[in-house]
Every structure is written in C-alpha cells, then in structure tokens.
Write a protein that holds these residues in place. Structure first.
Motif, PDB file in Angstrom:
ATOM      1  N   THR A  82       0.825  -1.203   0.000  1.00  0.00           N
ATOM      2  CA  THR A  82       0.000   0.000   0.000  1.00  0.00           C
ATOM      3  C   THR A  82       0.861   1.256   0.000  1.00  0.00           C
ATOM      4  OG1 THR A  82      -1.750  -1.150   1.209  1.00  0.00           O
ATOM      5  CG2 THR A  82      -1.793   1.253   1.245  1.00  0.00           C
ATOM      6  N   THR A  83       1.904   1.268   0.822  1.00  0.00           N
ATOM      7  CA  THR A  83       2.785   2.424   0.902  1.00  0.00           C
ATOM      8  C   THR A  83       3.504   2.652  -0.418  1.00  0.00           C
ATOM      9  OG1 THR A  83       3.107   2.056   3.272  1.00  0.00           O
ATOM     10  CG2 THR A  83       4.719   3.427   2.152  1.00  0.00           C
ATOM     11  N   THR A  84       3.967   1.573  -1.031  1.00  0.00           N
ATOM     12  CA  THR A  84       4.667   1.699  -2.308  1.00  0.00           C
ATOM     13  C   THR A  84       3.736   2.235  -3.392  1.00  0.00           C
ATOM     14  OG1 THR A  84       6.120  -0.134  -1.708  1.00  0.00           O
ATOM     15  CG2 THR A  84       6.015   0.454  -4.025  1.00  0.00           C
ATOM     16  N   ALA A  85       2.502   1.753  -3.405  1.00  0.00           N
ATOM     17  CA  ALA A  85       1.543   2.232  -4.405  1.00  0.00           C
ATOM     18  C   ALA A  85       1.250   3.716  -4.207  1.00  0.00           C
ATOM     19  CB  ALA A  85       0.250   1.422  -4.319  1.00  0.00           C
ATOM     20  N   ARG A  86       1.101   4.135  -2.953  1.00  0.00           N
ATOM     21  CA  ARG A  86       0.854   5.554  -2.683  1.00  0.00           C
ATOM     22  C   ARG A  86       2.043   6.400  -3.104  1.00  0.00           C
ATOM     23  NH1 ARG A  86      -1.695   5.049   3.436  1.00  0.00           N
ATOM     24  NH2 ARG A  86      -3.783   4.345   2.819  1.00  0.00           N
ATOM     25  N   LEU A  87       3.251   5.927  -2.809  1.00  0.00           N
ATOM     26  CA  LEU A  87       4.448   6.661  -3.194  1.00  0.00           C
ATOM     27  C   LEU A  87       4.544   6.774  -4.705  1.00  0.00           C
ATOM     28  CD1 LEU A  87       7.135   8.010  -2.504  1.00  0.00           C
ATOM     29  CD2 LEU A  87       8.188   5.732  -2.443  1.00  0.00           C
ATOM     30  N   ALA A  88       4.222   5.687  -5.416  1.00  0.00           N
ATOM     31  CA  ALA A  88       4.284   5.712  -6.875  1.00  0.00           C
ATOM     32  C   ALA A  88       3.289   6.720  -7.442  1.00  0.00           C
ATOM     33  CB  ALA A  88       4.001   4.317  -7.437  1.00  0.00           C
ATOM     34  N   ARG A  89       2.077   6.755  -6.877  1.00  0.00           N
ATOM     35  CA  ARG A  89       1.090   7.733  -7.345  1.00  0.00           C
ATOM     36  C   ARG A  89       1.555   9.151  -7.066  1.00  0.00           C
ATOM     37  NH1 ARG A  89      -2.621   3.885  -5.467  1.00  0.00           N
ATOM     38  NH2 ARG A  89      -2.707   4.879  -3.435  1.00  0.00           N
ATOM     39  N   ALA A  90       2.135   9.363  -5.884  1.00  0.00           N
ATOM     40  CA  ALA A  90       2.616  10.702  -5.551  1.00  0.00           C
ATOM     41  C   ALA A  90       3.737  11.141  -6.490  1.00  0.00           C
ATOM     42  CB  ALA A  90       3.098  10.727  -4.098  1.00  0.00           C
ATOM     43  N   LEU A  91       4.636  10.214  -6.808  1.00  0.00           N
ATOM     44  CA  LEU A  91       5.741  10.548  -7.714  1.00  0.00           C
ATOM     45  C   LEU A  91       5.218  10.833  -9.121  1.00  0.00           C
ATOM     46  CD1 LEU A  91       8.441   7.960  -6.581  1.00  0.00           C
ATOM     47  CD2 LEU A  91       8.401  10.424  -6.136  1.00  0.00           C
ATOM     48  N   ARG A  92       4.238  10.027  -9.570  1.00  0.00           N
ATOM     49  CA  ARG A  92       3.666  10.283 -10.892  1.00  0.00           C
ATOM     50  C   ARG A  92       2.963  11.632 -10.935  1.00  0.00           C
ATOM     51  NH1 ARG A  92       2.057   4.790 -10.633  1.00  0.00           N
ATOM     52  NH2 ARG A  92      -0.069   5.430 -10.097  1.00  0.00           N
TER      53      ARG A  92
END
Length: 382
Positions: A165-175
């Motif tokens: 979940t944390t990785t997915a949120r980080l990926a969305r934030a970076l995108r």
C-alpha cells in the motif's frame, strides 16, 4: 517497479536458508536414532534442492507467482508430514524435533509475503493444524508453536500488505509530482508563446472588426479553454480506483461553456466518472451543433448523499415538440446512444426540460454505489 514486499522476500529467503542449515544440524545429531535414517536423508536432500530453487525464484518479482507459492506450501507440507515415517514412537512422545523442524514455518512467511495478512493468517493456521496432525497431542510446546505460526503469519502479512500500500501511494505521488512539474513547464511555454499569440489575435481582430472580429472571438474562446486546460491538476486514480469528476469537468470550460462544481472533490469510481464525463461532453457537442454559434452553456455538478446530479443547460432556441422522435426515425441516434444509452447503462435517469425559444436543459441523475436506484423520470432524446 518493485511492489514494496521485496525486503520481506529477501528476509524470507535468508530465513529459509538458515532454517535449512539448522535442520541439517539436527539430522546429523539424531541420525542414528531415526526409525528410517535413509528416509531422513532423502527428505533433507529434497529440502536442500527446494530451498535452492525457491530462493532463486523468489529473488526477483517475476518469480513470485501465486502458483509457485501454492506449490511451495504443498511441498513443505508433504516433507513435514513424511516425518510420520521417520521418527520413532519415542521421539514422537518426547516431542523431539522433526527432520524438517524450523524449516516448516518458511511456507508461512512465503504465503504472508505473497498474499498479505489473509494469506499469512490462513497458512499459519494450516501449518499449526499439520503440526497437530503429525504429533496428535496437545502440549504447552504445541500450543506455543501454534501461537508462533499464526502470529508470524499475521504480523508478516500485515507488513507485506502495508508495504504494498505504501509503495503504491508513493508511486502515485511521484507520478503526480512528475506530471505537475511537466504541466507547469508546458504552461510556462504555452503562456510565453501560444497564449500570447491568441491574446494578440483577439485584441487585433476586435480592433479591425468584420470577419476579423469573428476570428478574434474564436481566438478568445480557445485562449480561455487553453488556460483552463493548463491550470487543471492532472488526474490520478486513487488507491480505491476513484477519480475526481469535478476536476475533470474543469477542462470543458471555455468562453461559452461555464462549469460550476462543488468546492470539494467528487470522487467516483473511474468507469462511472469516465462515462459521466462522456455524457456531459456529448451534451455540450449537441449544444455546439444545434443551439447556434453564440449560445452559452452551463454545466452544474452536485453530489448528494445517494446520487450525483449533473445538469447541462443552454440558452439556444430549444427543441420543437416531436423533433427528437423524428431524429431517431431518421437514424440520428446521438442522444439515444451516446447520452441516454450511457445513462441507462449506469442505472441513472435523464430528464429533458425544453420549450421553443427557452433553451434546453438536461438533468442527469446517477445513483452512487450502494444507493437504491432512483425512480425513472420523464426523458427525451435529441
């Protein structure tokens, strides 16, 4: 891109190797006490082969498949239960370590890393049940093993789910950050070039009058639309698969199209948001085609507790009585297919309010997921 669970998988691999070496030590210490020492050697060799194979496969995300983890659980379970034919009755009574010993819980850590909390909990309970099946007795040590197997599976499963979940949120934030930075760069370039040219064409065309004034009006409309486009925040789907319909509608704003949305985001599931956006865009296309070049249009979005309401209104000449039926009979099914068909597919209702010379207003109501379907209202086709 890594799914966030890679550190857990590396920990699992190390744990499996260490536990295999630990099992080898116990086999060496108890070898002559087994009922079938040769079978103990076979099991320990198979454990070594399986450990090497799974460590190699689990080292990269491509090898961490559901099928392999399921096979892993079966293999470890079979090897563990084979101790029924290796240990003597006295070893069973004394609760001596099995040949597999602490290598057995590695299937729990694999399941937890792959399937998160549910996988760790279920496979931990399954491993504890196999332990009882082999020993067929209840002792304090057995109770402790049960708590540890289920506890390790649950805790590691929670860590795996949280990591993903944390990785997915980080990926969305970076995108989103990258998209925003790129949009700001494009906005600066557009402002310094295209928008300034459009503004100059608008001013000069207005001064010249005549046909140049018509071009000035078009340039002004495109200037407003382009400013709205570059000012709109890029849309990213949330972790729940939702997008903000209110932000999507902002890109429709032009000099003749006025958009009014709530101050807070209107988060809808992506398919629902996209379909509603398509309906609104098609309604505005109808205004462009039928209401005249000078017609103004207003889009109003409302979010109610159980439904989303969108109204698209224009100040055109309106729709004569029976005109929609004639259009459908002639094969022009723009409203029937692109608008009304989409709304029906969403389980919503569409209402037409029009009078000759009084403009046209479409009211679209779509129930939110879990809400009771709204009663059908009087509708029309254009």
């Amino acid at each position: 891109m890594a799914d966030g669970s890679s550190p857990l998988w590396r920990g699992h691999n190390i744990f499996r190797i260490v536990m295999f070496l630990y099992a080898c030590g116990w086999v060496g210490a108890q070898y002559h006490e087994y009922e079938r020492p040769w079978l103990a050697l076979v099991v320990i060799v198979l454990m070594g082969v399986w450990t090497a194979f799974t460590v190699w496969r689990y080292w990269t995300p491509a090898g961490r498949t559901n099928l392999l983890v399921a096979i892993d659980i079966v293999v470890v379970t079979v090897l563990f239960l084979s101790n029924e034919f290796i240990l003597t009755d006295q070893q069973m009574a004394d609760s001596d370590p099995s040949v597999v010993t602490a290598w057995h819980p590695t299937m729990v850590t694999a399941a937890a890393s792959q399937w998160g909390t549910p996988g760790g909990l279920i496979v931990g309970a399954f491993a504890a049940a196999c332990n009882f099946l082999l020993r067929w007795k209840t002792t304090p040590d057995m109770a402790l093993d049960t708590v540890l197997l289920i506890g390790v599976g649950t805790v590691m499963g929670i860590a795996s789910s949280s990591a993903r979940t944390t990785t997915a949120r980080l990926a969305r934030a970076l995108r989103a950050e990258a998209a925003t930075a790129e949009r700001e760069r494009l906005a600066r370039d557009i402002h310094d070039s295209v928008l300034q040219v459009l503004a100059r064409v608008r001013r000069r065309g207005t001064e010249l009058g005549g046909e140049a004034a018509d071009l000035a009006q078009l340039a002004g409309e495109q200037e407003i639309a382009l400013r709205a486009l570059v000012a709109t925040t890029p849309q990213e789907t949330t972790e729940n698969g939702e997008t903000d319909l209110a932000a999507k509608l902002q890109v429709l704003r032009t000099g003749r199209i006025h958009v009014s949305v709530p101050g807070n985001p209107v988060l809808l599931q992506e398919p629902l948001s996209s379909e509603l956006f398509a309906v609104i865009r098609e309604s505005l296309a109808n205004v462009e085609k039928h209401a005249g070049p000078d017609a103004q249009a207003w889009v109003l979005l409302e979010e109610l507790p159980d439904e989303v309401v969108v109204s698209v209104r224009d100040d055109g000449p309106g729709i004569p009585e029976g005109r929609l039926d004639e259009a459908a009979a002639e094969g022009r099914l723009g409203v029937a297919k692109s608008i009304k068909g989409r709304v029906d597919g969403l389980g919503g209702t569409i209402t037409l309010d029009t009078e000759p010379g009084e403009g046209t207003e479409w009211e679209i109501r779509v129930p939110l997921p879990g809400a009771k379907p709204a009663k059908r209202r009087r509708g029309g086709e254009r």
